[in-house]
Design a protein around this motif. Structure first.
Motif, PDB file in Angstrom:
ATOM      1  N   UNK A   1      35.964  28.127  36.897  1.00 31.91           N
ATOM      2  CA  UNK A   1      35.653  29.271  35.735  1.00 31.91           C
ATOM      3  C   UNK A   1      34.537  30.193  36.493  1.00 31.91           C
ATOM      4  N   UNK A   2      34.169  29.766  38.010  1.00 31.27           N
ATOM      5  CA  UNK A   2      33.610  30.861  38.429  1.00 31.27           C
ATOM      6  C   UNK A   2      34.198  31.172  39.508  1.00 31.27           C
ATOM      7  N   UNK A   3      35.515  30.579  39.380  1.00 28.66           N
ATOM      8  CA  UNK A   3      36.921  31.115  40.742  1.00 28.66           C
ATOM      9  C   UNK A   3      37.380  32.105  40.151  1.00 28.66           C
ATOM     10  N   UNK A   4      37.051  32.180  38.543  1.00 25.12           N
ATOM     11  CA  UNK A   4      38.110  32.861  37.388  1.00 25.12           C
ATOM     12  C   UNK A   4      37.479  33.882  36.977  1.00 25.12           C
ATOM     13  N   UNK A   5      36.441  33.986  37.332  1.00 21.94           N
ATOM     14  CA  UNK A   5      35.845  35.702  37.084  1.00 21.94           C
ATOM     15  C   UNK A   5      36.034  35.959  38.337  1.00 21.94           C
ATOM     16  N   UNK A   6      35.497  35.455  40.303  1.00 22.03           N
ATOM     17  CA  UNK A   6      35.850  36.420  41.067  1.00 22.03           C
ATOM     18  C   UNK A   6      36.754  36.783  40.828  1.00 22.03           C
ATOM     19  N   UNK A   7      38.102  36.042  40.784  1.00 15.41           N
ATOM     20  CA  UNK A   7      39.282  35.940  40.824  1.00 15.41           C
ATOM     21  C   UNK A   7      39.661  37.660  39.829  1.00 15.41           C
ATOM     22  N   UNK A   8      39.058  37.598  39.057  1.00 16.88           N
ATOM     23  CA  UNK A   8      39.406  38.784  38.098  1.00 16.88           C
ATOM     24  C   UNK A   8      39.527  39.986  38.275  1.00 16.88           C
ATOM     25  N   UNK A   9      37.622  39.802  39.061  1.00 17.94           N
ATOM     26  CA  UNK A   9      38.058  40.937  39.905  1.00 17.94           C
ATOM     27  C   UNK A   9      38.656  41.001  40.962  1.00 17.94           C
ATOM     28  N   UNK A  10      38.900  40.714  41.364  1.00 17.30           N
ATOM     29  CA  UNK A  10      39.439  40.469  42.661  1.00 17.30           C
ATOM     30  C   UNK A  10      41.460  41.216  42.262  1.00 17.30           C
ATOM     31  N   UNK A  11      41.527  40.674  41.029  1.00 10.06           N
ATOM     32  CA  UNK A  11      43.027  40.840  40.081  1.00 10.06           C
ATOM     33  C   UNK A  11      42.980  42.391  39.316  1.00 10.06           C
ATOM     34  N   UNK A  12      41.310  42.907  39.053  1.00  6.74           N
ATOM     35  CA  UNK A  12      41.742  44.104  38.669  1.00  6.74           C
ATOM     36  C   UNK A  12      41.613  45.441  40.100  1.00  6.74           C
ATOM     37  N   UNK A  13      40.760  44.561  41.188  1.00  4.26           N
ATOM     38  CA  UNK A  13      41.181  46.044  41.803  1.00  4.26           C
ATOM     39  C   UNK A  13      42.290  45.817  42.722  1.00  4.26           C
ATOM     40  N   UNK A  14      43.106  44.863  42.797  1.00  2.69           N
ATOM     41  CA  UNK A  14      44.644  44.674  43.134  1.00  2.69           C
ATOM     42  C   UNK A  14      45.073  45.230  41.599  1.00  2.69           C
ATOM     43  N   UNK A  15      44.940  45.411  40.805  1.00  2.00           N
ATOM     44  CA  UNK A  15      45.450  46.483  40.144  1.00  2.00           C
ATOM     45  C   UNK A  15      45.303  47.728  40.666  1.00  2.00           C
ATOM     46  N   UNK A  16      44.845  48.001  40.730  1.00  2.00           N
ATOM     47  CA  UNK A  16      44.352  49.369  40.717  1.00  2.00           C
ATOM     48  C   UNK A  16      44.972  49.552  42.033  1.00  2.00           C
ATOM     49  N   UNK A  17      44.441  49.259  43.219  1.00  2.00           N
ATOM     50  CA  UNK A  17      45.166  49.757  43.952  1.00  2.00           C
ATOM     51  C   UNK A  17      47.296  49.101  44.031  1.00  2.00           C
ATOM     52  N   UNK A  18      46.991  48.545  43.435  1.00  4.37           N
ATOM     53  CA  UNK A  18      48.945  48.277  43.347  1.00  4.37           C
ATOM     54  C   UNK A  18      49.140  50.116  41.954  1.00  4.37           C
ATOM     55  N   UNK A  19      48.289  50.212  41.665  1.00  5.26           N
ATOM     56  CA  UNK A  19      48.705  51.655  40.751  1.00  5.26           C
ATOM     57  C   UNK A  19      48.205  53.040  41.450  1.00  5.26           C
TER      58      UNK A  19
END
Lengths: 823, 133
Positions: free
Chosen positions: A571-589
């Motif tokens: 779970x913990x990882x998930x949340x952290x990951x989500x944050x990173x994913x979001x950031x990655x998403x933004x960067x990708x955009x």
């Protein structure tokens, strides 16, 4: 001191193949197979073991006798062709015998030599004789090397059988003025050098030197299968003059003359054999080597080489795994720092080898040389006076990358060889498609000019410098080849600017000269659009085998781990990951929009360069791009509004802010205005996110441009947005960009009002109201929390003077430190 | 002869005397003997020249191999041209001493500056921490 005749004729050929193999190995050993990516053939460990055993035994003998003795020599004399075990026994007893027989044998063997049908043997002798010529001719070597002469391998095959022949060296060099007459004479190394020495067919240093020089003649026949014939073809006579001339030319020689030869441990062989003798401890009952697994210069499991023809034909498209067998003693570096790269040694060492009926084993060797020459031929079709073609580094592995091997390079560097070698001109053809056509033309021209022009240019002062030409011609070509490879491009706008520009200018100049006839002046894209061949490494796979090879080595890398991505469900990882994913998403955009933007920005440049017919298409594409760009900030495809959320999301990243600032000028006014609105609306959030980067101010310029073009209503709206909810203004004022923006808006409003008396700004009270609230805020907030703007527009006072009384105006002025121009 | 017109190549520079400035500020003078595709350089009879003020000192270094990425600039030295007479050559010890002194004073001023800024609550971030993207 006596010299011994070659004993080739007496030797048995029972171990021919292995012998050859061994010799090949030994000869090839010096260069870094690993570095150059050559492969190898499997070794026969039994062979190896036998050899080493012999070696070991000889160790003891050698010490005892005080001379290195070639074991097989004696046995040959005695015409016994036993295996190694008998050698040892016969050695001691036969030594005096051997000596006594030396002279008589000398003559007889020379006679027998003539009848030698084996090409390889003859070659070996030839090589040796020529090498000796080198030695004899060079007083430096003669003087220095007298005491320590490396073994002269007579015949590679023989070497294998006979181990290294180490017999006392006759007065090594100086004694024989007629090398031709005694081609069979060989120099033997003194001392117990053979003690630790593995047998090898190594050509000695002199041999190599010599072959180095004579081989240029063979280079002329690159790309042809009969290079071997050619290389064999040169006789001692033709070799010599070149040799002599080369004496002076060789920088190596010059260095030697100056410095003298380094002290060479007496050794039979040119390579680690020498080192081995130094390293091997005094003879013991058991050799340190025996008992341990045979050292493989090429690790077990390296696949065998492909047949020769295969590699030749498919050199471009088919990166075959071609390997060269490396000798056992690969671990020891070549001792003498002559600037013979190991490849050169390999090259000419192999040339005598390549002949003969040892086809399966020989071909791999050939292929490497062939490969080298193939590659070299691309660059320098002309035989050069320098050293032997250097095998291109990473020959095997490198080849795949030669999707477009370069056209032949003529070159005049280095002391030119006075031989009249035929000018080999390989076709430039498809290999250099990616180079600029002008460049190709220049190169072909140069190639053609090569024939007549053989003068020594600037050779003189170079020769005086004893260390000159340390970098061989081949090496220079190699570097140039790499540089040319980097110039090849399919997209002139993406690649080397100076190169492209140079040719553009050249073309323009030429067109100007040619002038009148050509009315169509098209500046087309520089290089033809040829698809780049994909070069990926594909490990060797055997047809019909199950799975892949298990053993990997430097020469044939294997994927060790099949990494599979698994998502962790913590779970913990998930949340952290989500944050990173979001950031990655933004960067990708951000990246996506950026590439669009760049395309749009580059459009004009391309348009100018595109020929007529292409312009339509380009225009169309441009329109699409721009459209996409506009829509990039929208939430959904069909929704025409700029999405606030998206904007803010993008701007939460530093690069995104930069992107927006670059993007705004390209947006249609409505969109641009919407973006600015979004910025104003979300300024607090943006300010907070920008705390670390502090780059919001990048936006000032494009935003100000937008504001200038806004209508009064829009302006009012903007001001309202900026003020937003309660307390927003305070935050805005706290931020530098916010203050700047505010001032911009106010200034624009003022400008509108003052310039156009009927402007609609005053029509509804909104504007006035807003300005009032702004002034109220400005007066109330402490000075410390007020940021200073990037710049202060001059008409602010005028603005404020419309709305507030004198007293407050003064206060404001002081606070904001606005200079008063109107008064 | 430049095999690749329109580009710069070091091939023509081989065996000539060069002066190279490295990223760490060192100045090397030597004969360029060999290059490769990364512009790694092999220098022969290299001399490291230290300049302090109007003085300079040469330290013979022998053979140098310079990794290409560390080169700031490289230029050929005209051996025929007379040497610069403004600069005065001194012994190695002297120039090293001068260099040490210079370094020391620089550090001291830097320290003072930092202290002053600290007192005022300001700080100047070091350049190497910043990155554009």
């Amino acid at each position: 001191m006596f010299r011994f005749q070659s004993l080739d004729e007496d030797c048995t050929l029972e171990e021919e193949d292995d012998g050859l193999v061994e010799e090949e190995e030994d000869e090839i050993d010096q260069f870094n197979d690993d570095t150059f990516g050559a492969g190898a053939i499997d070794d026969d460990w039994q062979e190896e073991h036998k050899r080493l055993a012999e070696l070991d035994e000889r160790d003891e003998l050698g010490e005892g006798l005080g001379v290195g003795v070639g074991v097989k020599d004696e046995t040959n004399f005695g015409a016994s062709k036993d295996s190694s075990s008998t050698h040892v026994t016969s050695t001691a007893g036969q030594l005096p015998f051997h000596s006594a027989l030396s002279l008589p044998h000398h003559s007889s063997s020379s006679g027998r030599h003539q009848s030698d049908v084996e090409d390889g043997r003859r070659e070996g002798h030839l090589a040796e004789s020529l090498a000796r010529l080198v030695l004899e001719a060079d007083p430096a070597i003669a003087g220095v090397g007298a005491a320590e002469r490396p073994v002269f391998s007579q015949n590679q095959r023989l070497e294998h059988e006979s181990r290294s022949r180490l017999l006392h060296q006759a007065s090594p060099i100086s004694h024989s003025p007629h090398p031709h007459q005694h081609p069979q004479q060989h120099q033997r190394p003194p001392g117990s050098s053979t003690s630790g020495q593995p047998p090898s067919s190594m050509l000695t240093y002199q041999q190599q030197q010599h072959l180095l020089r004579s081989l240029p003649s063979t280079i002329g026949q690159m790309n042809s299968r009969n290079i071997w014939e050619n290389s064999m073809g040169f006789g001692p006579v033709s070799g010599c003059p070149g040799l002599v001339t080369h004496m002076e030319d060789s920088p190596l020689m010059s260095i030697i003359k100056e410095v003298g030869l380094p002290k060479r441990p007496s050794q039979g062989r040119n390579d680690e054999g020498r080192d081995l003798s130094e390293r091997v401890p005094p003879p013991r009952s058991s050799s340190p080597v025996i008992g341990s697994p045979p050292v493989r210069a090429v690790p077990i499991g390296t696949p065998p080489k492909q047949p020769l023809g295969h590699s030749l034909n498919h050199q471009i498209h088919h990166p075959t795994a071609v390997h060269v067998r490396a000798p056992i003693q690969h671990r020891y570096p070549p001792p003498f720092p002559e600037r013979l790269s190991p490849n050169t040694l390999l090259n000419f060492a192999n040339s005598p080898l390549c002949r003969g009926p040892f086809s399966p084993r020989v071909s791999p060797v050939l292929s490497q040389i062939q490969r080298a020459q193939l590659l070299n031929s691309q660059v320098a079709g002309v035989p050069r006076g320098g050293p032997v073609p250097t095998l291109l580094p990473a020959g095997g592995g490198f080849r795949p990358f030669f999707g477009g091997p370069h056209p032949t390079l003529g070159h005049r560097m280095g002391p030119p060889h006075p031989h009249g070698h035929p000018n080999h001109m390989p076709p430039i053809g498809h290999n250099a498609t990616h180079l600029h056509p002008q460049h190709r033309r220049i190169l072909t021209q140069r190639m053609q000019n090569r024939g007549g022009d053989r003068s020594r240019t600037g050779g003189d002062w170079r020769n005086r410098d004893p260390y000159s030409n340390l970098m061989t011609q081949k090496e220079k070509e190699w570097v140039t080849k790499i540089q040319m490879m980097q110039l090849q491009s399919t997209d002139p706008f993406l690649d080397d600017y100076y190169y492209q520009h140079y040719y553009e200018k050249m073309e323009k100049r030429q067109e100007k000269e040619r002038d009148s006839s050509k009315k169509e002046h098209t500046t087309k894209l520089i290089t033809p659009q040829v698809a780049k061949i994909e070069h990926t490494y594909r490990p060797v796979q055997f047809a019909g085998s199950l799975g892949k090879l298990t053993v990997s080595s430097v020469n044939n890398p294997r994927k060790m781990i099949d990494a599979v991505v698994t998502t962790r469900s913590d779970d913990e990882e998930k949340r952290e990951k989500q944050v990173w994913n979001k950031r990655r998403q933004i960067l990708y955009t951000v990246e996506k929009i950026y590439s669009l933007l760049l395309e749009v920005q580059d459009f004009e440049k391309r348009f100018v360069h595109a020929p007529e017919e292409d312009r339509e298409a380009l225009l169309e594409q441009h329109k699409t791009n721009t459209m996409q760009l506009c829509n990039s900030l929208q939430e959904k495809e069909w929704d025409d509004r700029v999405s606030d959320e998206r904007c803010v999301m993008i701007m939460s990243v530093r690069k995104g802010k930069r992107l927006i600032s670059r993007l705004i000028p390209y947006l249609p006014p409505s969109h641009a205005a919407a973006v600015v609105m979004a910025i104003a609306r979300n300024l607090p959030t943006l300010a907070k996110k920008d705390k670390q980067d502090q780059v919001l101010c990048w936006l000032v310029e494009p935003v100000s441009a937008v504001i200038m073009s806004m209508s009064s209503a829009a302006l009012t709206d903007l001001l309202q947005e900026l003020q937003g909810s309660e307390g927003q203004l305070a935050t805005v004022l706290h931020n530098k960009f916010g203050v700047t923006l505010l001032y911009l808006i106010l200034s624009e409003g003022e400008r509108m009002q003052s310039s156009d008396p009927n402007c609609q700004l005053m029509d509804d009270n909104r504007w006035t109201e807003l300005v009032f609230s702004v002034t109220r805020e400005l007066l109330s907030i402490p000075t410390s929390s007020l940021s200073s703007p990037l710049f202060t527009p001059t008409n602010l006072i005028a603005l404020f003077s419309r709305y507030i009384d004198r007293q407050r105006l003064d206060l404001l002025q002081e606070k904001l430190q606005i200079s008063d121009l109107s008064r | 002869m430049n095999y690749v017109p329109g580009t710069a190549s070091l091939i023509d520079e081989i065996d000539k005397k060069h002066l190279v400035l490295l990223r760490d500020g060192r100045t090397l003078i030597g004969y360029l003997r060999s290059i490769d595709q990364f512009a790694n350089l092999v220098f022969h009879q290299t001399v490291e020249r230290i300049h302090v003020g109007k003085k300079f000192g040469d330290i013979p270094r022998g053979i140098f191999i310079v990794r290409g990425e560390n080169v700031v600039l490289l230029g050929e030295i005209d051996v025929d041209k007379p040497c610069d007479t403004v600069l005065q050559q001194v012994s190695i010890e002297e120039i090293l001493e001068e260099q040490r002194l210079k370094q020391q004073t620089k550090q001291e001023t830097e320290k003072v500056k930092m202290q002053v800024l600290k007192d005022r609550g300001l700080s100047i971030p070091k350049a190497d921490n910043l990155d554009e993207y």
